[in-house]
Design an enzyme around this catalytic site. Structure first.
Site, PDB file in Angstrom:
ATOM      1  N   HIS C  48      31.604  28.026  29.146  1.00  0.00           N
ATOM      2  CA  HIS C  48      30.979  26.708  28.974  1.00  0.00           C
ATOM      3  C   HIS C  48      32.344  25.584  28.778  1.00  0.00           C
ATOM      4  O   HIS C  48      32.692  24.835  29.271  1.00  0.00           O
ATOM      5  CB  HIS C  48      29.975  26.799  27.895  1.00  0.00           C
ATOM      6  CG  HIS C  48      29.539  25.438  27.725  1.00  0.00           C
ATOM      7  ND1 HIS C  48      28.500  24.826  28.558  1.00  0.00           N
ATOM      8  CD2 HIS C  48      29.548  24.475  26.842  1.00  0.00           C
ATOM      9  CE1 HIS C  48      28.260  23.620  28.380  1.00  0.00           C
ATOM     10  NE2 HIS C  48      28.728  23.643  27.175  1.00  0.00           N
ATOM     11  N   GLU C  70      28.114  30.801  34.110  1.00  0.00           N
ATOM     12  CA  GLU C  70      27.698  30.261  32.937  1.00  0.00           C
ATOM     13  C   GLU C  70      26.214  30.393  33.014  1.00  0.00           C
ATOM     14  O   GLU C  70      25.207  30.649  31.817  1.00  0.00           O
ATOM     15  CB  GLU C  70      28.134  28.934  32.641  1.00  0.00           C
ATOM     16  CG  GLU C  70      27.538  28.236  31.439  1.00  0.00           C
ATOM     17  CD  GLU C  70      27.612  26.747  31.390  1.00  0.00           C
ATOM     18  OE1 GLU C  70      28.725  26.322  31.853  1.00  0.00           O
ATOM     19  OE2 GLU C  70      26.961  26.154  30.637  1.00  0.00           O
ATOM     20  N   ASN C 372      46.934  56.347  37.270  1.00  0.00           N
ATOM     21  CA  ASN C 372      47.241  57.802  37.648  1.00  0.00           C
ATOM     22  C   ASN C 372      46.357  58.591  37.145  1.00  0.00           C
ATOM     23  O   ASN C 372      45.965  59.527  37.612  1.00  0.00           O
ATOM     24  CB  ASN C 372      48.696  57.854  37.492  1.00  0.00           C
ATOM     25  CG  ASN C 372      49.379  59.217  38.045  1.00  0.00           C
ATOM     26  OD1 ASN C 372      49.370  58.795  39.302  1.00  0.00           O
ATOM     27  ND2 ASN C 372      49.516  60.047  37.270  1.00  0.00           N
TER      28      ASN C 372
END
Lengths: 148, 132, 646
Positions: C48, C70, C372
């Site tokens: 917001h 939002e 990895n």
């Protein structure tokens, strides 16, 4: 001789010598001119990199113009100088034989470099200024540092 | 005539927003602007006195704008302090709640200096009218 | 005014990025904890706020994305929809988009992302979540329907019947007056009623507000209010208040300004050193003069504060490593989901403070290691169960300070490395000969993974198969003047241990001399220094070596390494000083003429020159104003080891 000097552009140059020839750089790039101080050699660097110096707490590289231009090497002496240049925000030093003067010349007396200029590569030459009894080689700073 | 020396408190948890509002107020001529990061900080600053106006955001951690408003209105020392609430479009419905809690006016983000001035003028006009 | 605007924009970018950094791990937390009001509120508020500020600055794309995200957070907050993985995915996607948009603003590259598909997707996801809930209610699955949800579904049905055009038609004004009259009943003071009418009039100019929303919002905000009030525990409030006090004492400063102070502090150090020299001279020459004594006293005082100041300035650049670590929960979530593995990440020591440069550069190598580990090391669930391990894989990041080093350990509980397999692969790829592989110690064998051009995975996956190997990890960490060590055990797991100096601006260095020139060698990789007689140095097939406690250690002449030729004029010295360097598990010796001593040196960067083959990582200026190069031992190690291998 009767040429109109109306909107004449003026170049301000710092001139210096290397092996009896006269060269010049634009004064706008010149920060200061110093005597040779202690230079520290840079490991595994090309031979024209003379080394680095301490300029008020900043470490800046110094280029030996004789070596860069392929002229024979000569030890520095009392008249040798380091021209401190600012090129696009980076500071460099150029070692030259001696610094002559600050010169104002009209821009239109500068001629383009001849295809084969003296012994040095023409990529470093911006032009040649013809004055009475004098020839001054204008150095192309960007070309010079692009190859550095 | 607005009193440009009036001390104004800008309350928002986002420092960019505080700066923007402060900047707008400065453009309007106000010089004495202070900041607070949330309702709790704002309230303790207000308690120290001397403020003439508050611009507060709604959504803030710790104490939000509505709680600050309620707290100010229930405080005998501060209850008459004019408060302008900054809200976003999505929250327009909440405005009624704020009005119930006694907000003087609200302003929708983003706003320009002129809109801010208009809102402030309205608030002060109304306050002046009430005093008469 | 333009500068002011520019500064505000800069501040916005930093603050928005910080907000995103802060909320991103909260998403993952949210996913684990389920519908947690505090978490949702926090995320909602950040979105917001970013939206609000972006609106002022005219960054419409950011407004659009933040607004759509939002909306979802708001419905979650009001319990109108419930959290699902697909919902989380689109919100996380919107965070990525916001980051991208911020980068474009920062770089001023003028690139315009097309956010429309994402915004549409967010809208769709929200709709899907809403209809899910409605369907449930209609089918009577929900035993005890949430009152607010019911209201909202009613409200949405009603508002569906009101077309946007009709909403802005005149009759609404009447409705509004009626509504405001109702509201007045609740108002405590009559003086407010005129205000309310006036504001309500203003409200009526906003077309999209229908009467139902006003009605609902009153009930809603009251009940939400009560709910949140009840949920905030006292200790949390105290903590929040504490955090707040801390926050208030922070000041945002442009890094360039700090660096400027840092430079100046460095120069003060130089002047201090010169003054020390001068005062020593006076002390010797005018020992009995009272002024000399006073001078000495003043200089030694200056000496002390200068050192303190230097440390204080350095600390200004230190930041908690959390800044980097906070992005990993999300990263691990995304990667493990994409390879269908379930992996839990635990983080310890996120408060450890390191230099800003470390913060900026340690993220990539760590990301690479994590990728990895998830991709290669953690086994699929069935395999784990078969081995008697918990089905969920675990990765632990542990960060701590050890002396002047920061250590980052990344440990997985995967299958460990198969050294024979590594060797076999390396031979196949022509990186090793059969013979070399046989002679190789286990430690060296693990290091195969860092060889350029090596990757053990048979099938390149989307994640690790980008042609970028683990060698990049090693290179990046070397750039930070650090090193990586790996330990592994079959079916138990693998640990990557990264050690990096805490700060890069000032380092402890050993000053040495070769051919009359001084050099500084960073102290951290130095294992020991030795004085050896020339006859102790052996030559095996052209390579000088020395035996240190039964271990053969290759030896190199610093002068030749630096390209100044073998120091022939000093060859008549009977003794050599050797510096034993240990990088991770790699050891070698550097021979120098003289050891000068240990010193704290300020690193000056070298601009305007190519130092890739110089083996210097910077320079420093000594008390007498001379420039001394600081040697890059990591670069040397890489280069020298290749030489010996060849």
């Amino acid at each position: 001789m009767g040429n109109t000097m109306v909107s004449e552009q003026v170049l301000q140059l710092v001139t210096f010598t290397l092996e009896k020839e006269e060269y010049a750089v634009n004064i706008l790039n010149v920060q200061e001119i110093n005597r040779i101080t202690e230079i520290t050699r840079v490991p595994n660097a090309p031979d024209y990199v003379e080394g680095v110096i301490n300029l008020r707490g900043k470490v800046i590289p110094v280029i030996n113009l004789r070596k860069k231009f392929g002229l024979y090497n000569k030890d520095t002496d009392d008249s040798s100088r380091v021209i401190i240049m600012d090129i696009h925000g980076v500071t460099y030093g150029l070692v030259v034989d001696s610094v002559s003067e600050v010169l104002r010349i009209p821009a239109d007396i500068v001629e383009p470099p001849p295809p084969m200029a003296s012994s040095m590569s023409s990529m470093f030459i911006k032009g040649i200024a013809k004055l009475e009894n004098r020839l001054i080689i204008l150095i192309d700073i960007d070309g010079l540092m692009g190859g550095a | 005539m607005s009193d440009f020396k009036m001390k104004i408190l800008v309350v928002d948890d986002f420092s960019t927003m505080r700066r923007i509002v402060k900047n707008l107020l400065k453009q309007l001529g106000y010089e004495n602007i202070e900041e607070a990061e949330d309702g709790a900080q704002a309230y303790s600053k207000l308690k120290n006195g001397g403020y003439g106006f508050v611009v507060s955001d709604w959504n803030m951690p710790n104490m939000d704008g509505l709680d600050l408003l309620k707290k100010v209105r229930s405080d005998p020392e501060l209850k008459d302090l004019p408060i302008l609430m900054v809200t976003a479009e999505a929250e327009k419905e909440k405005v009624i709640t704020a009005i119930q809690a006694g907000v003087n006016n609200y302003i929708v983000k983003p706003f320009t200096g002129e809109v801010l001035k208009e809102k402030m003028d309205k608030i002060f006009e109304r306050l002046a009218a009430q005093k008469q | 005014m333009n500068d002011e605007m520019e500064e505000i924009i800069q501040e916005f970018i930093t603050e928005a990025e910080e907000s995103l950094d802060r909320i991103e791990p909260r998403f993952v937390e949210l996913e684990q904890k389920g519908q947690d009001t505090n978490l949702i509120n926090d995320i909602f508020r950040s979105m917001h706020t970013i939206k609000g500020a972006a609106g002022f600055l005219g960054f419409q794309l950011i407004v659009d994305v933040a607004h759509a995200a939002e909306n979802i957070m708001k419905k979650l907050r009001d319990n109108e929809i419930s959290l699902s993985k697909s919902l989380m995915d689109v919100i996380l996607e919107s965070i990525d988009m916001l980051r991208l948009l911020l980068i474009h603003i920062k770089e001023k590259d003028g690139v315009e992302e097309n956010v429309a598909p994402l915004v549409q997707e967010l809208g769709k996801a929200l709709k899907a979540a809403m209809s899910n809930l409605n369907n449930k209610e209609q089918a009577g699955i929900s035993v005890k329907p949430d009152i607010r949800a019911e209201q909202s579904s009613k409200a949405s049905k009603e508002s569906e019947s009101i077309s946007p055009e009709s909403a802005s038609e005149k009759p609404l004004n009447k409705v509004n007056v009626a509504e405001s009259a109702k509201v007045t009943e609740n108002a405590q003071e009559t003086s407010k009623s005129s205000q309310i009418t006036q504001i309500a009039e203003e409200l009526s100019q906003i077309p999209e507000i229908a009467k139902t929303t006003i009605n609902d919002s009153i009930k809603n905000s009251e009940s939400t209010q009560a709910a949140t009030d009840g949920e905030q525990k006292p200790n949390e409030m105290i903590q929040a208040a504490k955090d707040n006090v801390q926050k208030a004492q922070n000041l945002r400063v442009d890094v360039n300004r700090i660096d400027k102070v840092m430079d100046l502090a460095g120069e003060v150090v130089l002047v201090r050193n010169r003054l020390l020299n001068i005062s020593n001279y006076f002390d010797m020459k005018y020992t009995d003069d009272q002024m000399t004594e006073i001078l000495m006293e003043a200089v030694s005082f200056l000496d002390r504060i200068t050192s303190d100041m230097q440390i204080a300035v350095m600390k200004m650049r230190m930041q908690p490593i959390q800044k980097v670590l906070s992005k990993f929960p999300r990263l691990v979530r995304d990667i493990s989901a994409s390879v269908n593995k379930d992996v839990e990440l635990q983080i310890f020591g996120e408060g450890t403070e390191v230099d800003k440069t470390v913060i900026e550069h340690i993220g990539d190598p760590m990301t690479h290691i994590l990728r990895n580990s998830i991709d290669h090391a953690i086994e699929p669930a069935e395999e784990r169960i078969a081995k008697g391990k918990p089905s969920k894989g675990k990765i632990v990041i542990n960060t701590y300070q050890r002396g002047t080093q920061i250590v980052v350990e990344i440990t997985d509980d995967g299958k460990g490395m198969d050294l024979n397999k590594l060797k076999k692969k390396a031979i196949e790829k022509g990186l090793l000969t059969e013979e070399e592989a046989q002679k190789m110690s286990d430690k060296d064998a693990i290091d195969i993974i860092f060889m350029p051009g090596f990757s053990t995975k048979e099938v390149a996956t989307e994640l690790s198969g980008r042609g970028v190997g683990m060698d990049v990890v090693k290179t990046n960490i070397s750039l930070l003047n650090g090193y990586v060590e790996v330990s592994t055990e079959k079916d138990v797991g693998t640990t990557f241990k990264i050690s990096i100096p805490l700060t890069l601006a000032i380092i402890q260095a050993l000053m040495v001399e070769v051919n009359g020139v001084k050099y500084a060698i960073p102290l951290s990789p130095i294992e020991e220094t030795l004085k050896v007689s020339k006859k102790d140095i052996n030559n095996i097939t052209g390579q000088n070596v020395i035996v240190i406690r039964d271990n053969i250690c290759p030896l190199f002449d610093l002068s030749s390494i630096l390209g100044f030729g073998s120091n022939g004029n000093n060859d008549d010295l009977d003794f050599k000083y050797l510096i034993v360097i240990s990088m991770g598990d790699r050891r070698f010796c550097i021979a120098v003429d003289k050891l000068v001593g240990q010193e704290e040196v300020v690193i000056k960067t070298l601009n305007g020159m190519d130092t890739t083959s110089s083996f210097v990582l910077g320079a420093t200026i000594t008390g007498d104003g001379k420039v001394v190069f600081i040697l890059d031992v990591t670069g040397m190690s890489r280069n020298l080891m290749e030489l010996t291998r060849a």
